[in-house]
Design an enzyme around this catalytic site. Structure first.
Site, PDB file in Angstrom:
ATOM      1  N   ASN A   8     157.263  59.327 -13.272  1.00 26.18           N
ATOM      2  CA  ASN A   8     158.336  59.087 -14.236  1.00 26.18           C
ATOM      3  C   ASN A   8     158.686  57.601 -14.189  1.00 26.18           C
ATOM      4  OD1 ASN A   8     160.711  58.947 -15.684  1.00 26.18           O
ATOM      5  ND2 ASN A   8     161.928  60.163 -14.235  1.00 26.18           N
ATOM      6  N   TRP A   9     158.232  56.872 -15.211  1.00 27.96           N
ATOM      7  CA  TRP A   9     158.435  55.412 -15.204  1.00 27.96           C
ATOM      8  C   TRP A   9     159.882  55.039 -15.522  1.00 27.96           C
ATOM      9  CZ3 TRP A   9     153.774  52.640 -18.039  1.00 27.96           C
ATOM     10  CH2 TRP A   9     152.573  53.054 -17.444  1.00 27.96           C
ATOM     11  N   LYS A  10     160.657  55.998 -16.035  1.00 27.20           N
ATOM     12  CA  LYS A  10     162.036  55.737 -16.473  1.00 27.20           C
ATOM     13  C   LYS A  10     162.037  54.576 -17.487  1.00 27.20           C
ATOM     14  CE  LYS A  10     163.615  57.714 -12.216  1.00 27.20           C
ATOM     15  NZ  LYS A  10     164.655  57.828 -11.215  1.00 27.20           N
ATOM     16  N   HIS A  93     166.640  65.519 -16.846  1.00 28.47           N
ATOM     17  CA  HIS A  93     166.704  64.653 -15.657  1.00 28.47           C
ATOM     18  C   HIS A  93     168.170  64.307 -15.379  1.00 28.47           C
ATOM     19  CE1 HIS A  93     166.259  61.154 -13.077  1.00 28.47           C
ATOM     20  NE2 HIS A  93     165.036  61.571 -12.829  1.00 28.47           N
ATOM     21  N   GLU A  95     169.540  61.662 -14.681  1.00 31.14           N
ATOM     22  CA  GLU A  95     170.008  60.444 -15.358  1.00 31.14           C
ATOM     23  C   GLU A  95     170.366  60.733 -16.812  1.00 31.14           C
ATOM     24  OE1 GLU A  95     166.669  57.983 -14.240  1.00 31.14           O
ATOM     25  OE2 GLU A  95     167.356  58.039 -12.150  1.00 31.14           O
ATOM     26  N   GLU A 160     165.414  67.951  -7.993  1.00 30.70           N
ATOM     27  CA  GLU A 160     165.691  66.556  -7.697  1.00 30.70           C
ATOM     28  C   GLU A 160     167.148  66.403  -7.272  1.00 30.70           C
ATOM     29  OE1 GLU A 160     162.663  63.783  -9.699  1.00 30.70           O
ATOM     30  OE2 GLU A 160     164.332  64.025 -11.053  1.00 30.70           O
ATOM     31  N   GLY A 166     166.011  57.463  -6.152  1.00 26.20           N
ATOM     32  CA  GLY A 166     166.078  56.003  -6.103  1.00 26.20           C
ATOM     33  C   GLY A 166     166.844  55.449  -4.921  1.00 26.20           C
ATOM     34  N   SER A 205     162.840  59.972  -4.215  1.00 26.38           N
ATOM     35  CA  SER A 205     162.344  59.076  -3.158  1.00 26.38           C
ATOM     36  C   SER A 205     161.055  59.562  -2.512  1.00 26.38           C
ATOM     37  CB  SER A 205     163.438  58.845  -2.096  1.00 26.38           C
ATOM     38  OG  SER A 205     164.543  58.155  -2.662  1.00 26.38           O
ATOM     39  N   GLY A 226     159.388  58.712  -9.147  1.00 23.42           N
ATOM     40  CA  GLY A 226     159.967  57.646  -9.962  1.00 23.42           C
ATOM     41  C   GLY A 226     159.392  56.296  -9.567  1.00 23.42           C
ATOM     42  N   GLY A 227     160.136  55.575  -8.752  1.00 22.69           N
ATOM     43  CA  GLY A 227     159.782  54.196  -8.409  1.00 22.69           C
ATOM     44  C   GLY A 227     158.331  54.004  -7.980  1.00 22.69           C
TER      45      GLY A 227
HETATM   46  P1  PGA Z   1     162.559  58.113  -7.396  1.00 25.30           P
HETATM   47  O1  PGA Z   1     162.896  58.901  -8.743  1.00 25.30           O
HETATM   48  O2  PGA Z   1     161.183  58.570  -6.948  1.00 25.30           O
HETATM   49  O3  PGA Z   1     162.573  56.668  -7.772  1.00 25.30           O
HETATM   50  O4  PGA Z   1     163.599  58.481  -6.404  1.00 25.30           O
HETATM   51  C1  PGA Z   1     162.527  60.245  -8.910  1.00 25.30           C
HETATM   52  C2  PGA Z   1     162.990  60.734 -10.265  1.00 25.30           C
HETATM   53  O5  PGA Z   1     164.107  60.430 -10.679  1.00 25.30           O
HETATM   54  O6  PGA Z   1     162.244  61.456 -10.949  1.00 25.30           O
END
Ligand code: PGA
Length: 252
Positions: A8-10, A93, A95, A160, A166, A205, A226-227
């Site tokens: 997930n590149w966000k 998600h 977010e 999640e 993050g 994470s 994510g990251g």
């Molecule tokens: P993260 O994000 O790996 O950067 O913690 C995961 C996500 O929100 O899907």
């Protein structure tokens, strides 16, 4: 069941970044024994889909509208995302729930739109830190599942925990296993045999250093990353950790 490692590149990435992040994936994917999915921002969907065309790596979107095509300025329908090359879509998600006030009902409407357009939804659930500290993690996740999944749901679920996204913090293996078991039980209770086959991803994470431990847990069918998905070497290291687990191959 083969593990699914989804990136997930966000809200990250420009056209100039696509080749660096995506080009190393197809050559590695064939030998992995797990499924790979890349979810770039919508602006890059077509470019990523072109680069991955004919490869074993799938492309997904990060959100879709709760309504079909029409007068909804700025929104992107599930059908448009499918047209741009997506076959999957992340929905609900944390977010999106936090930044855009998406309720379980909105998430459910988006899932329905996604399925109607031929996209496989990955529905995210997870508790906040306060909810966990209050002892409500399982109740929160069960409530989100009940409200977010439409009848006849066919897709994946991602657990999640909001406080792990993050932050570099992850739940203990026992905490992950407990929530995944509760999700499986809820899916089976509601959807029967179909609920038994639903993939349940862990997200929050996930890094090369912790992926093997998290992915080895019962009922963890993959990771939503994510990251670390913005770096091809890290993303592939996580995928290799999944592929090395013997039960993945056996069940596949
Ligand atoms: P993260 O994000 O790996 O950067 O913690 C995961 C996500 O929100 O899907």
């Amino acid at each position: 069941m083969r593990a699914l490692i989804a990136g997930n590149w966000k809200m990250n990435g420009r056209l100039a970044d696509v080749a660096r992040i995506v080009a190393p994936l197809p050559a590695a994917a064939g030998a992995l024994g797990c499924d790979l999915l890349v979810c770039p921002p919508a602006t890059l969907l077509a470019a990523v889909a072109r680069l991955l065309d004919g490869s074993a790596v799938s492309v997904g979107a990060q959100d879709c509208a709760a309504l079909p095509d029409g007068a909804h300025t700025g929104d992107l329908s599930a059908g448009m995302l499918r047209d741009a090359g997506a076959t999957c879509v992340i929905i609900g998600h944390s977010e999106r729930r936090a930044d855009h006030g998406e309720t379980d009902g909105v998430v459910r409407a988006k899932v329905t739109q996604a399925v109607a357009a031929g996209l496989t939804p990955i529905v995210c659930v997870g508790e906040s830190e306060a909810q966990r500290l209050d002892g409500h993690a399982l109740d929160v996740v069960r409530g989100q599942l009940a409200g977010s999944l439409p009848d006849g749901f066919a897709g994946a679920v991602a657990y999640e925990p909001v406080w792990a996204i993050g932050t570099g913090r992850t739940p203990t293996p026992a905490q992950v296993a407990e929530v995944h078991a509760a999700i499986r039980a809820a899916l089976v209770a509601r959807f029967g045999a179909a609920g038994r086959g639903t993939r349940i991803l862990y997200g929050g994470s996930v890094k090369p250093g912790n992926a093997a431990e998290l992915l080895a847990l019962a009922e963890v069918g993959g990771a939503l990353v994510g990251g670390a998905s913005l770096n091809a070497a890290d993303f592939l290291a996580i995928a290799r950790a999944a592929a090395m687990l013997p039960n993945r191959e056996r069940d596949g």
